[in-house]
Design a protein around this motif. Structure first.
Motif, PDB file in Angstrom:
ATOM      1  N   ALA A  16       0.850  -1.192   0.000  1.00 30.99           N
ATOM      2  CA  ALA A  16       0.000   0.000   0.000  1.00 30.99           C
ATOM      3  C   ALA A  16       0.885   1.241   0.000  1.00 30.99           C
ATOM      4  CB  ALA A  16      -0.910  -0.011   1.225  1.00 30.99           C
ATOM      5  N   MET A  17       0.369   2.326  -0.594  1.00 26.31           N
ATOM      6  CA  MET A  17       1.116   3.584  -0.714  1.00 26.31           C
ATOM      7  C   MET A  17       0.192   4.729  -0.351  1.00 26.31           C
ATOM      8  SD  MET A  17       2.725   2.706  -4.431  1.00 26.31           S
ATOM      9  CE  MET A  17       1.094   2.223  -4.961  1.00 26.31           C
ATOM     10  N   ASP A  18       0.795   5.822   0.113  1.00 25.91           N
ATOM     11  CA  ASP A  18       0.008   7.023   0.332  1.00 25.91           C
ATOM     12  C   ASP A  18      -0.179   7.730  -1.007  1.00 25.91           C
ATOM     13  OD1 ASP A  18       2.385   8.325  -0.253  1.00 25.91           O
ATOM     14  OD2 ASP A  18       2.797   8.880   1.834  1.00 25.91           O
ATOM     15  N   PRO A  19      -0.943   8.836  -1.061  1.00 29.85           N
ATOM     16  CA  PRO A  19      -1.178   9.496  -2.356  1.00 29.85           C
ATOM     17  C   PRO A  19       0.097   9.944  -3.062  1.00 29.85           C
ATOM     18  CG  PRO A  19      -2.775  10.241  -0.732  1.00 29.85           C
ATOM     19  CD  PRO A  19      -1.777   9.422   0.016  1.00 29.85           C
ATOM     20  N   GLN A  20       1.197  10.154  -2.309  1.00 32.28           N
ATOM     21  CA  GLN A  20       2.451  10.585  -2.934  1.00 32.28           C
ATOM     22  C   GLN A  20       3.323   9.412  -3.379  1.00 32.28           C
ATOM     23  OE1 GLN A  20       1.343  11.952   0.138  1.00 32.28           O
ATOM     24  NE2 GLN A  20       0.370  13.530  -1.174  1.00 32.28           N
ATOM     25  N   GLY A  21       2.834   8.199  -3.192  1.00 28.68           N
ATOM     26  CA  GLY A  21       3.567   7.035  -3.662  1.00 28.68           C
ATOM     27  C   GLY A  21       4.533   6.466  -2.654  1.00 28.68           C
ATOM     28  N   ARG A  22       4.504   6.905  -1.396  1.00 27.99           N
ATOM     29  CA  ARG A  22       5.374   6.356  -0.359  1.00 27.99           C
ATOM     30  C   ARG A  22       4.721   5.093   0.234  1.00 27.99           C
ATOM     31  NH1 ARG A  22       5.808  11.969   0.581  1.00 27.99           N
ATOM     32  NH2 ARG A  22       4.088  11.831   2.079  1.00 27.99           N
ATOM     33  N   ILE A  23       5.533   4.087   0.440  1.00 26.07           N
ATOM     34  CA  ILE A  23       5.039   2.769   0.860  1.00 26.07           C
ATOM     35  C   ILE A  23       4.622   2.809   2.320  1.00 26.07           C
ATOM     36  CG2 ILE A  23       5.690   0.346   1.212  1.00 26.07           C
ATOM     37  CD1 ILE A  23       7.572   0.680  -1.211  1.00 26.07           C
ATOM     38  N   THR A  24       3.365   2.308   2.564  1.00 24.80           N
ATOM     39  CA  THR A  24       2.828   2.267   3.926  1.00 24.80           C
ATOM     40  C   THR A  24       2.531   0.844   4.407  1.00 24.80           C
ATOM     41  OG1 THR A  24       0.579   2.533   3.072  1.00 24.80           O
ATOM     42  CG2 THR A  24       1.789   4.550   3.652  1.00 24.80           C
TER      43      THR A  24
ATOM     44  N   TRP B 184      13.375  -6.890  -0.095  1.00 24.02           N
ATOM     45  CA  TRP B 184      13.382  -5.933   1.016  1.00 24.02           C
ATOM     46  C   TRP B 184      12.423  -6.371   2.111  1.00 24.02           C
ATOM     47  CZ3 TRP B 184      13.211  -3.577  -4.014  1.00 24.02           C
ATOM     48  CH2 TRP B 184      14.359  -2.864  -4.379  1.00 24.02           C
ATOM     49  N   THR B 185      12.768  -6.057   3.373  1.00 18.95           N
ATOM     50  CA  THR B 185      11.838  -6.275   4.468  1.00 18.95           C
ATOM     51  C   THR B 185      10.908  -5.076   4.569  1.00 18.95           C
ATOM     52  OG1 THR B 185      13.283  -5.238   6.107  1.00 18.95           O
ATOM     53  CG2 THR B 185      13.592  -7.609   5.717  1.00 18.95           C
ATOM     54  N   GLU B 186       9.818  -5.260   5.360  1.00 19.78           N
ATOM     55  CA  GLU B 186       8.856  -4.172   5.507  1.00 19.78           C
ATOM     56  C   GLU B 186       9.496  -2.946   6.150  1.00 19.78           C
ATOM     57  OE1 GLU B 186       4.214  -3.696   6.834  1.00 19.78           O
ATOM     58  OE2 GLU B 186       5.521  -4.919   8.122  1.00 19.78           O
ATOM     59  N   SER B 187      10.354  -3.171   7.169  1.00 16.69           N
ATOM     60  CA  SER B 187      10.990  -2.035   7.844  1.00 16.69           C
ATOM     61  C   SER B 187      11.909  -1.257   6.904  1.00 16.69           C
ATOM     62  CB  SER B 187      11.775  -2.537   9.062  1.00 16.69           C
ATOM     63  OG  SER B 187      12.791  -3.457   8.657  1.00 16.69           O
ATOM     64  N   GLU B 188      12.487  -1.980   5.917  1.00 14.11           N
ATOM     65  CA  GLU B 188      13.372  -1.304   4.965  1.00 14.11           C
ATOM     66  C   GLU B 188      12.594  -0.465   3.952  1.00 14.11           C
ATOM     67  OE1 GLU B 188      17.229  -4.220   4.462  1.00 14.11           O
ATOM     68  OE2 GLU B 188      15.334  -4.885   3.569  1.00 14.11           O
ATOM     69  N   MET B 189      11.347  -0.803   3.717  1.00 11.85           N
ATOM     70  CA  MET B 189      10.607  -0.154   2.645  1.00 11.85           C
ATOM     71  C   MET B 189       9.574   0.856   3.115  1.00 11.85           C
ATOM     72  SD  MET B 189      11.972  -1.102  -0.066  1.00 11.85           S
ATOM     73  CE  MET B 189      10.823  -0.423  -1.252  1.00 11.85           C
ATOM     74  N   LEU B 190       9.143   0.798   4.379  1.00 11.86           N
ATOM     75  CA  LEU B 190       8.129   1.738   4.838  1.00 11.86           C
ATOM     76  C   LEU B 190       8.639   3.167   4.708  1.00 11.86           C
ATOM     77  CD1 LEU B 190       6.669  -0.017   8.034  1.00 11.86           C
ATOM     78  CD2 LEU B 190       5.687   0.117   5.735  1.00 11.86           C
ATOM     79  N   GLY B 191       7.856   4.023   4.051  1.00  8.50           N
ATOM     80  CA  GLY B 191       8.205   5.425   3.853  1.00  8.50           C
ATOM     81  C   GLY B 191       8.993   5.700   2.584  1.00  8.50           C
ATOM     82  N   ARG B 192       9.521   4.643   1.938  1.00  5.60           N
ATOM     83  CA  ARG B 192      10.290   4.851   0.701  1.00  5.60           C
ATOM     84  C   ARG B 192       9.337   4.975  -0.484  1.00  5.60           C
ATOM     85  NH1 ARG B 192      15.188   0.799  -0.207  1.00  5.60           N
ATOM     86  NH2 ARG B 192      15.372   2.250  -1.989  1.00  5.60           N
ATOM     87  N   PRO B 193       9.735   5.698  -1.542  1.00  2.00           N
ATOM     88  CA  PRO B 193       8.886   5.823  -2.730  1.00  2.00           C
ATOM     89  C   PRO B 193       8.884   4.529  -3.521  1.00  2.00           C
ATOM     90  CG  PRO B 193      10.955   6.960  -3.080  1.00  2.00           C
ATOM     91  CD  PRO B 193      10.957   6.540  -1.627  1.00  2.00           C
ATOM     92  N   VAL B 194       7.760   4.258  -4.163  1.00  3.78           N
ATOM     93  CA  VAL B 194       7.614   3.022  -4.918  1.00  3.78           C
ATOM     94  C   VAL B 194       8.514   2.988  -6.139  1.00  3.78           C
ATOM     95  CG1 VAL B 194       5.763   3.772  -6.461  1.00  3.78           C
ATOM     96  CG2 VAL B 194       5.836   1.386  -5.701  1.00  3.78           C
ATOM     97  N   GLU B 195       9.071   4.142  -6.535  1.00  4.85           N
ATOM     98  CA  GLU B 195       9.944   4.180  -7.709  1.00  4.85           C
ATOM     99  C   GLU B 195      11.156   3.277  -7.547  1.00  4.85           C
ATOM    100  OE1 GLU B 195       8.546   6.723  -6.344  1.00  4.85           O
ATOM    101  OE2 GLU B 195       7.617   7.983  -7.872  1.00  4.85           O
ATOM    102  N   ALA B 196      11.459   2.879  -6.283  1.00  4.00           N
ATOM    103  CA  ALA B 196      12.621   2.018  -6.065  1.00  4.00           C
ATOM    104  C   ALA B 196      12.478   0.673  -6.756  1.00  4.00           C
ATOM    105  CB  ALA B 196      12.842   1.821  -4.561  1.00  4.00           C
TER     106      ALA B 196
END
Length: 744
Positions: free
Chosen positions: A188-196, A208-220
């Motif tokens: 799931a992502m917020d409207p700006q595309g950051r992973i939630t 990636w683990t969840e802790s590594e990806m939370l808050g990062r942009p999906v562009e990764a």
């Protein structure tokens, strides 16, 4: 209201109560405060938040009671839930519903009760907020309204807890579902595309683990070229606009490797339609894409081969509808390219074969079994040629029929050759048959069916064995199995049952048919009727044996005649004449039997031959009797006996003068269920017999020996004064067939 309806309403009420899951739960402050407020409001020592269960009432909160549960039988609340909203009992001792109630008549001696119902939105009563006292009481209108408001607050608390619990359970279920979908990366992502949100499947697929990806942009997750092209933003915009956007392409893992991902992006919105984020689902389809590419390449190669194939190739769907025919079909039939519907392909089959071919194909398509049919197919120039059409079902890994693949092969030359061969086989005087390499028969010509009266269904592949004589079947099968295993000529003889139930002998032969490599591909056989030959051979064998036996017997008889004739002879010339006459009589009997191949001889001819040497006196021998056929042994015995009687009559008896005569008669009599042959030789007019002979001569002994011994007959010689009387008697069966001395 009847019991069934009451029971159903109570069941529905209990199910509604169970949804709140409050029975037998610990005390909670919110409910305790409601009970305390009720007691203060109504100025009573006892107040309860009560839930009415099955046979009991549970107190979620209580003041002044000291227990959490009581039986329902003595409960005030069981009456309250039958009311619409409220029940007030100022003095229970004056209410007949509580007469004898132990809570009223005994300890604690309750007198006053007032309860407001706890009801669901659907109107199901669950319990009460009630107050009680040990003395009569009454409520003001303000207290009454306040107690009802407390009941509503209690119901609201119950609903709140139920909603929170169900939300928690639903959230836990969703999380478990997301985490169990390990083949799918769900984020799931917020409207700006950051992973939630990042599920277990995303960790497994992307690294990636969840802790590594939370808050990062999906562009990764996207490749540099897709990021540069604005692919993440484009997918989000399309999802917002259309409610869903496909997402397919190369994606990156944590270790930098690429994989082919396939999935979709959907927007997440609040109840008022406000965008709160996006849900992205993707799956690793690298192997699937490679397999699809390989399959497409294989299909391209296969289709290329199909298009240049020198025979018809076609495909059908699971229902049996033809979906594709290769170029050869259209070139041969002249039909427009792409015209593969039923009317088209049925129309180019010869009219005499259309119905049967269509029925065979539909039966195969319905049952999912292998399809095979032969039919003449019209060429573009209007001529017909024979084709063999075959098809097999194509099934998936689960065994479900998905499609059909078939071919049509030109077999016209083979069919013409088969027709010519069939014509030849039908004209052949013998039965012709074909066998497979394993020995089940595949063809029998009409000669077989006409002879046996059996149908093809009754004869093929192994039904023919039922027409073999039971005594011959085992040997025939052993010979057939030996020839088949050794691939050698099959040659045997057996009796075959005709349609009328009789058996005839047949010579059965077969040769293995081989292909160019020498392998046996079948058997060509024939059955030739040899019954007449077998009978002739059997007759010849029996005749030869009989002849050998006759010769031995005849030589023994000649030896006996010679010995007896010459033993006491005083006149050699007379002995020579007697011996010659006896041999002549024996020879004439042999002549008669030879003419009938030593099978049987008419009695009239035997008599005539035996008396031939006495033709001068033949007019004085009166002969008469029915026509009787005599077997070989009885014929010879009778001939010798008559010769001796005639010779004796010529020398000493009725034929020795000019006046005497002989009466020779025979007939067949039936006594006790048996037929007997009787012959009588009667002499009269000759020299009178004045005394019985002192001894028996050779003629008498020869008569007895030849007739009695050979046919088991009886011989009686009577020397009457008027002349000799000789009676010969035997069973008719022994006169007409082999005589069994053991039985006699």
């Amino acid at each position: 209201m009847d019991c069934a309806e009451t029971s159903e309403r109570e069941s529905a009420r209990l199910r509604a109560l169970d949804r709140y899951r409050l029975l037998d739960t610990p005390r909670e402050q919110d409910f305790d405060e409601i009970a305390e407020a009720a007691a203060e409001l109504c100025d009573t020592p006892i107040a309860v938040v009560n839930l009415v269960g099955d046979g009991r009432q549970f107190f979620k909160a209580e003041v002044g009671l000291g227990v959490r549960e009581t039986p329902l039988e003595s409960s005030f609340c069981r009456h309250a839930i039958l009311e619409e909203d409220f029940l007030c009992i100022p003095d229970a001792t004056n209410d007949p519903r509580f007469a004898g109630n132990p809570l009223v008549t005994g300890d604690p001696g309750l007198r006053f009760y007032a309860g407001a119902l706890l009801k669901t939105a659907e109107g199901q009563p669950l319990g009460t907020v009630c107050v009680l006292d040990t003395k009569p009481h009454d409520l003001t209108e303000r207290q009454r309204r306040g107690l009802i408001r407390l009941a509503r607050q209690t119901t609201a608390q119950m609903e709140l807890r139920r909603a929170l619990r169900e939300q928690a359970e639903q959230r836990l279920l969703h999380e478990r579902i997301l985490d169990s979908a390990i083949d799918y990366a769900i984020l799931a992502m917020d409207p700006q595309g950051r992973i939630t949100r990042w599920n277990t499947g995303a960790e497994r697929i992307l690294g990636w683990t969840e802790s590594e990806m939370l808050g990062r942009p999906v562009e990764a997750l996207f490749t540099p070229e897709d990021r540069a092209a604005g692919q993440p933003e484009a997918e989000a915009a399309l999802a917002s606009e259309q409610g869903c956007a496909p997402s397919e392409g190369w994606r990156l893992r944590k270790d930098g490797t690429r994989f082919w991902a396939s999935g979709e992006v959907t927007p997440l919105k609040a109840e008022d339609g406000t965008l709160v984020g996006f849900l992205r689902i993707l799956r690793d389809r690298t192997e699937h894409r490679a397999a699809q590419a390989a399959l497409q390449e294989s299909e391209l190669r296969y289709r290329s081969l199909v298009e240049v194939s020198p025979q018809v190739v076609w495909f059908g769907d699971a229902a049996g509808t033809i979906t594709y025919c290769n170029a050869y079909w259209y070139e041969y039939t002249g039909l427009p390219h792409g015209d593969a519907d039923e009317a088209g392909w049925i129309g180019v089959i010869h009219p005499d074969h259309r119905a049967a071919t269509r029925a065979t194909w539909l039966a195969a398509a319905t049952s999912g079994q292998f399809y095979e049919a032969e039919f003449p197919l019209r060429r573009a120039d209007g001529q017909y040629r024979w084709f063999l059409s075959r098809a097999r079902p194509v099934r998936d890994a689960a065994g479900v029929l998905r499609s059909w693949i078939g071919t049509c092969v030109d077999i016209h030359k083979r069919k013409v050759a088969e027709q010519r061969f069939k014509t030849l086989t039908e004209l052949a005087p013998a039965m012709i048959w074909f066998g497979d390499p394993d020995g089940g028969l595949s063809y029998l010509n009409d000669r077989w069916y006409a002879y046996s009266g059996r149908t093809p269904e009754q004869s093929l592949p192994m039904g023919w064995s039922e027409a073999i004589h039971p005594e011959d079947l085992e040997g025939l099968l052993q010979a057939w199995e030996s020839a088949r295993l050794n691939e050698t000529l099959y040659d045997t003889e057996a009796r075959l049952r005709r349609h009328d139930g009789t058996y005839r002998w047949f010579l059965i032969r077969a040769e293995p048919m081989r292909d160019a490599g020498g392998a046996v591909v079948g058997w060509l056989g024939s059955n030739s009727d040899i019954h007449d030959r077998r009978q002739a051979e059997e007759h010849q064998r029996l005749l030869t044996g009989e002849l050998q036996h006759r010769i031995k017997n005849t030589l023994a008889l000649v030896q006996a005649i010679a010995s007896q004739t010459l033993r006491n002879a005083t006149d050699l010339e007379a002995a020579r004449e007697a011996f010659s006459a006896r041999l002549i009589s024996l020879g004439r009997a042999h002549d008669i039997l030879t003419r009938s191949s030593w099978t049987e001889a008419p009695i009239a001819e035997v008599v005539d031959g035996a008396l031939a040497v006495h033709r001068a006196a033949a007019t004085r021998i009166r002969v008469g009797g029915p026509s009787v056929l005599l077997a070989a042994k009885p014929a010879l015995a009778l001939a010798l006996a008559l010769h001796e009687l005639a010779t004796n009559a010529t020398k000493y008896g009725a034929l020795s003068n000019e006046n005497g005569s002989v009466d020779l008669r025979w007939h067949v009599v039936h006594e006790g269920g048996m037929s007997r042959f009787r012959l009588t030789w009667t002499e009269q007019g000759g020299p009178p017999i004045l005394m019985q002979p002192a001894r028996r001569g050779f003629g008498s002994r020869l008569i007895e020996r030849s007739f009695a011994a050979e046919v088991g007959g009886e011989v009686e010689l009577v020397y009457a004064p008027t002349g000799l009387i000789c009676r010969l008697e035997a069973s008719l069966a022994s006169m007409q067939g082999p005589y069994d001395a053991a039985v006699a």
